[in-house]
Design a protein around this motif. Structure first.
Motif, short mmCIF file in Angstrom:
data_model
loop_
_atom_site.label_atom_id
_atom_site.label_comp_id
_atom_site.label_asym_id
_atom_site.label_seq_id
_atom_site.Cartn_x
_atom_site.Cartn_y
_atom_site.Cartn_z
N GLU A 470 -20.38 -16.61 22.48
CA GLU A 470 -20.99 -15.43 21.85
C GLU A 470 -20.14 -14.17 22.08
O GLU A 470 -20.07 -13.29 21.23
CB GLU A 470 -22.40 -15.21 22.40
N ILE A 480 -25.16 -21.37 15.99
CA ILE A 480 -25.94 -21.33 17.23
C ILE A 480 -27.01 -22.41 17.21
O ILE A 480 -27.20 -23.14 18.20
CB ILE A 480 -26.58 -19.94 17.41
N TRP A 521 -29.61 -14.71 17.30
CA TRP A 521 -30.20 -15.67 18.24
C TRP A 521 -31.68 -15.90 17.94
O TRP A 521 -32.18 -17.02 18.09
CB TRP A 521 -29.99 -15.19 19.68
N VAL A 532 -34.44 -17.94 25.71
CA VAL A 532 -33.12 -17.33 25.57
C VAL A 532 -33.03 -16.07 26.43
O VAL A 532 -33.89 -15.18 26.34
CB VAL A 532 -32.83 -16.99 24.10
#
Length: 645
Positions: A470, A480, A521, A532
């Motif tokens: 990232e 992702i 994300w 996350v």
């Protein structure tokens, strides 16, 4: 049921019990759901086998459902239920002592259904709660207690944790208050003796004289061997030396949370011998489990309960739906079995028919549902203490070099003994997890993940990864998502760090990152269900798309209020002539104390073994210590033990 919970029911603690006695299904649901964890932990710590625990807990909860209407004083509900639990434990022990040696064969079929039939409740406590250091020592010491002491310990543990009163302890023990106080005091003495036994057995190197005492020992705990080892510890100046930072067991146990109830037990409470079988008759057979739901419905139709049918049906349905949702999320579970699980759940008045079917079916066996925990997965409670870890050795010793030399030399993380040593290092330092650098599928770091995971599972340690790309390539949401799907082969395993049922992933970031990163994300994770934890950037709190957590990665103390606290030994990059952040053990101790007392959900060490940047806390020839773990891990061990999670 805690005064703060009561499952949304408006009223005092006693009012909820009264409502359940009068047939209020919502109140009975609340009692069952809220008190099951307390009963599970009491029984589990009093016994020594998971299959026995499930059986006894089931009997306790079903007796509670049957007999709650007979309770004269609703204010005494908790004391009444705890007394039932301990009577069932004592009854179980009497039956077990009198059973012929062949009786255990009947339980083999059920035991085979457990995730780890060889594990005991101590293993479960250590793994689920991520125990290390003196708290792990105290938990392991309970194995050396006799059966009567374990029963009292289960009550005293809940008392010091604030979940029972001394009066309730005495009542459940069937003792007057003064006698209960004496018994507890004796128990504390025996527990400290047992801690000395554990400490002596785990010493590295072990006392040579103790090795002589242990000749002929098969490794199993028993009263005879406890006495022999304790006798040696009392007279040995080496083994009997209590660490200066030793914390009383009472403080260690008080900080430990309840171990969560396994989903399979929810199904057992609902499906096992409701209103039928003889209490305490032993483990349920696999066939009996399969027929349990039908038996439950038959018993309900027969009106065999002392409370209203609708209320009992609702409580059973609540547990069955929970167990069914768990089953639906298991990887590779047969579709017909899923349909059968839903079809056999009783129709609960007021419940939504789609509750059990709302769980999305996995498209492939290797990808578990994002919203359900696989059978072997356990949560780590917050705060989590973890260290960033780098699996690129021995290559980087010669490639990048370092100003420091590891005490273990130029080791290889392809060697299981090396990984075991490093995990034990981190556990000694009070850490529950390692965050391993990850650069993509098939890369060097990815190929070394299986060994980290297998050794972590063996030692009760968790792993997750640090998603590095990232910071350097700004991958698309599609890329992702593909990586998250790939990581399921690891993140569905027991040793992967989980919070709130979600596999955790840390994400590194670049200096130019902004809210667009958080959005990518969020888009990628909508179908994947990860926890996350992104690296912070300027204005991160104002982003519309928020991850589950945020963290900083830096070479100095940093606290991001509400998210993370980090510390680092220093920073001296391999190509720099002088350190950017010089090492200072006194500063590191102050920083460790700040982190340990911060209360932040992620308390992180930067790093365990990044030798190229000179941030490693792993033992070096520049900071060795008598413990063998190195001066920085010694400080973490002392500070984190003094300030438990």
């Amino acid at each position: 049921m805690t005064e703060n919970s009561q499952r949304g029911y408006d009223g005092s603690h006693a009012d909820v019990v009264r409502a359940a006695q009068q047939g209020d299904q919502r109140a009975l649901d609340g009692i069952v759901a809220d008190y099951l964890p307390l009963v599970y932990n009491l029984v589990g710590r009093a016994l020594d086998a998971p299959s026995d625990t499930d059986d006894v807990v089931q009997e306790v909860m079903l007796q509670m459902i049957r007999d709650v209407r007979k309770l004269r004083d609703p204010e005494a509900f908790r004391s009444w239920l705890v007394a039932i639990a301990m009577r069932q434990v004592r009854r179980h022990w009497r039956v077990r002592r009198s059973a012929p040696a062949t009786a255990a064969i009947a339980g083999l079929e059920e035991t085979a259904l457990l995730a780890d039939p060889g594990a005991d409740f101590v293993d479960l406590t250590i793994t689920v709660l991520g125990l290390s250091g003196q708290r792990r020592e105290a938990a392991e010491a309970t194995r050396w207690l006799d059966a009567d002491d374990r029963q009292l310990l289960s009550l005293w543990w809940m008392e010091v944790a604030g979940r029972l009163t001394r009066t309730e302890l005495a009542a459940a023990s069937e003792l007057p208050l003064p006698q209960a106080a004496v018994r507890v005091q004796r128990l504390k003495v025996r527990l400290e003796v047992a801690r000395g036994v554990v400490r002596a057995l785990q010493a590295v190197p072990r006392c040579p004289d103790l090795n002589g005492v242990l000749r002929g020992w098969d490794g199993r705990t028993s009263g005879l061997w406890r006495k022999r080892i304790a006798r040696h510890v009392r007279t040995c100046p080496t083994c009997g030396d209590v660490p200066v930072d030793a914390i009383p067991a009472e403080r260690l146990l008080a900080d430990l949370a309840l171990v969560s109830v396994p989903p399979v037990l929810l199904g057992l409470v609902a499906s096992g011998r409701l209103g039928g079988g003889a209490a305490g008759s032993g483990a349920i057979s696999a066939t009996g489990r399969a027929a349990g739901r039908a038996a439950s419905r038959s018993a309900l139709r027969a009106g065999s309960f002392s409370v209203g049918k609708a209320a009992v049906l609702s409580s059973v349905g609540l547990l069955l739906v929970t167990a069914a949702a768990y089953t639906l999320g298991r990887p590779g579970h047969d579709a017909q079995a899923r349909d059968a699980a839903v079809a056999t759940a009783p129709a609960v008045a007021g419940a939504r028919p789609s509750a059990a079917r709302s769980e999305p079916s996995p498209s492939v066996a290797s990808k578990p549902s994002a919203t359900a925990k696989p059978a072997a997965v356990t949560d780590t409670r917050l705060p989590v203490r973890a260290a960033f870890y780098y699996p690129w050795y021995p290559e980087n010793f010669s490639g990048s070099g370092s100003h420091y030399t590891p005490s273990a030399g130029r080791y290889s993380v392809d060697v299981p003994a090396t990984v075991d040593r490093q995990i034990k290092d981190m556990q000694y330092g009070g850490l529950q997890a390692g965050i391993s650098s990850w650069w993509g599928a098939g890369k060097r770091e990815d190929k070394r993940l299986p060994l980290l995971m297998s050794e972590g599972a063996k030692l009760g340690f968790s792993w997750t990864v640090y998603y590095e790309q990232e910071a350097y390539s700004n991958p698309s949401a599609t890329a992702i998502r593909s990586d998250l799907e790939y990581l399921r082969r690891y993140s569905a395993q027991k040793a992967w760090l989980h919070i709130d049922g979600k596999p955790v992933i840390f994400v590194y970031g670049g200096g130019g990152d902004g809210c667009a990163m958080a959005t990518r994300w969020a888009q990628a994770n909508r179908t994947e269900g990860y926890y996350v934890v992104l690296k912070v950037f300027g204005g991160y709190r104002d982003c519309a798309d928020q991850p589950q957590g945020w963290h900083q990665y830096a070479s100095a103390l940093d606290v991001q209020k509400g998210y993370s606290a980090i510390l680092s030994p220093g920073f001296w990059k391999n190509d720099a002539k002088i350190p950017t952040v010089p090492r200072d053990l006194a500063r590191f101790r102050r920083d460790a104390t700040t982190v340990a007392t911060s209360g932040e959900p992620f308390q992180l060490v930067v790093t365990y073994n990044e030798w190229g940047e000179g941030t490693a806390a792993e033992s070096s020839t520049a900071w060795p210590s008598s413990s063998g773990h190195g001066a920085y891990l010694d400080i973490l061990h002392q500070v984190f033990a003094a300030h438990p999670r």
